[in-house]
Design a protein around this motif. Sequence first.
Motif, PDB file in Angstrom:
ATOM      1  N   GLU A   1       0.830  -1.206   0.000  1.00  0.00           N
ATOM      2  CA  GLU A   1       0.000   0.000   0.000  1.00  0.00           C
ATOM      3  C   GLU A   1       0.866   1.258   0.000  1.00  0.00           C
ATOM      4  O   GLU A   1       0.578   2.224  -0.712  1.00  0.00           O
TER       5      GLU A   1
ATOM      6  N   PHE B   1      -5.658  -0.153  -7.712  1.00  0.00           N
ATOM      7  CA  PHE B   1      -4.818  -1.339  -7.867  1.00  0.00           C
ATOM      8  C   PHE B   1      -5.658  -2.608  -7.812  1.00  0.00           C
ATOM      9  O   PHE B   1      -5.446  -3.547  -8.589  1.00  0.00           O
ATOM     10  N   ALA B   2      -6.635  -2.619  -6.907  1.00  0.00           N
ATOM     11  CA  ALA B   2      -7.500  -3.794  -6.758  1.00  0.00           C
ATOM     12  C   ALA B   2      -8.367  -4.006  -7.999  1.00  0.00           C
ATOM     13  O   ALA B   2      -8.587  -5.145  -8.430  1.00  0.00           O
TER      14      ALA B   2
ATOM     15  N   GLY C   1      -6.165  -5.332 -10.596  1.00  0.00           N
ATOM     16  CA  GLY C   1      -5.929  -6.736 -10.237  1.00  0.00           C
ATOM     17  C   GLY C   1      -7.113  -7.621 -10.565  1.00  0.00           C
ATOM     18  O   GLY C   1      -6.942  -8.780 -10.954  1.00  0.00           O
TER      19      GLY C   1
ATOM     20  N   ALA D   1       1.032 -10.875 -10.456  1.00  0.00           N
ATOM     21  CA  ALA D   1       0.198  -9.694 -10.195  1.00  0.00           C
ATOM     22  C   ALA D   1      -1.124 -10.066  -9.527  1.00  0.00           C
ATOM     23  O   ALA D   1      -1.589  -9.384  -8.611  1.00  0.00           O
TER      24      ALA D   1
ATOM     25  N   THR E   1      -2.119  -8.842  -5.783  1.00  0.00           N
ATOM     26  CA  THR E   1      -3.359  -8.073  -5.645  1.00  0.00           C
ATOM     27  C   THR E   1      -4.273  -8.718  -4.608  1.00  0.00           C
ATOM     28  O   THR E   1      -4.865  -8.034  -3.766  1.00  0.00           O
ATOM     29  N   SER E   2      -4.372 -10.045  -4.668  1.00  0.00           N
ATOM     30  CA  SER E   2      -5.216 -10.781  -3.724  1.00  0.00           C
ATOM     31  C   SER E   2      -4.709 -10.619  -2.294  1.00  0.00           C
ATOM     32  O   SER E   2      -5.501 -10.443  -1.362  1.00  0.00           O
TER      33      SER E   2
ATOM     34  N   SER F   1      -5.647  -7.226  -1.103  1.00  0.00           N
ATOM     35  CA  SER F   1      -7.098  -7.166  -0.860  1.00  0.00           C
ATOM     36  C   SER F   1      -7.459  -7.882   0.440  1.00  0.00           C
ATOM     37  O   SER F   1      -8.295  -7.403   1.209  1.00  0.00           O
TER      38      SER F   1
ATOM     39  N   ASN G   1     -14.472  -2.688  -5.110  1.00  0.00           N
ATOM     40  CA  ASN G   1     -13.552  -1.549  -5.209  1.00  0.00           C
ATOM     41  C   ASN G   1     -13.953  -0.482  -6.210  1.00  0.00           C
ATOM     42  O   ASN G   1     -13.561   0.665  -6.059  1.00  0.00           O
TER      43      ASN G   1
END
Length: 200
Positions: free
Chosen positions: A69, A82-83, A86, A125, A129-130, A133, A195
């Motif tokens: 972050e 970003f989410a 992703g 990626a 991302t996961s 999240s 998101n």
Amino acid sequence: MDFSGFYDFFAAISFKEIFTATMILFAVIDIIGSIPIIVDLRRKVGHIQSEKASIVAGILMIVFMFVGESMLKLIGIDVNSFAVAGAFIIFFIALEMILGVQLYKDDAPETAAIIPIAFPLIAGAGTLTSVLSLRSEYAAINIILAIIFNIVFVFIVLKNSGRIEKVLGKQGIGVVRKIFGVILLAIAVKLFATNIKELF
């Protein structure tokens, strides 16, 4: 010496969160579905450094969970953007798994350890991302344990990829890929829906 911080960290352990995070990461990493790629790499380079690839991938995921972050803020990207990005990546990974097509193509590597096994095959990626999240929903200790469980499983698969391919067969691996492809598709949709609202 005040150990309250350590106590709070470990007191947050939740088997439900660990199980959910483990299953999400398992689906995103899709190491079973990657067995044909791993076997092909083994044929091309002769040897896969399973220990090195697993450790580096685990470290990448844990480090990104804590500094991801801050890194995004540094370059002017918020977590929601970003989410959403992703979510698209996970969506396309899911399509590859369900439809049996290859959307991402790369040149054959000279070695198989950090690249492409640790990154982007394991800690790609979609995985990073996961992890980011999950960090917004679950306690850090539960995500770390989920990462460790997945890395142990990844190491076992890397070490025994040839045997697993023989046991499951191409059809078995195909079925597993499609099942987890559908799960990933659902995760991508949820990630996007959650998101996208925050961006407007």
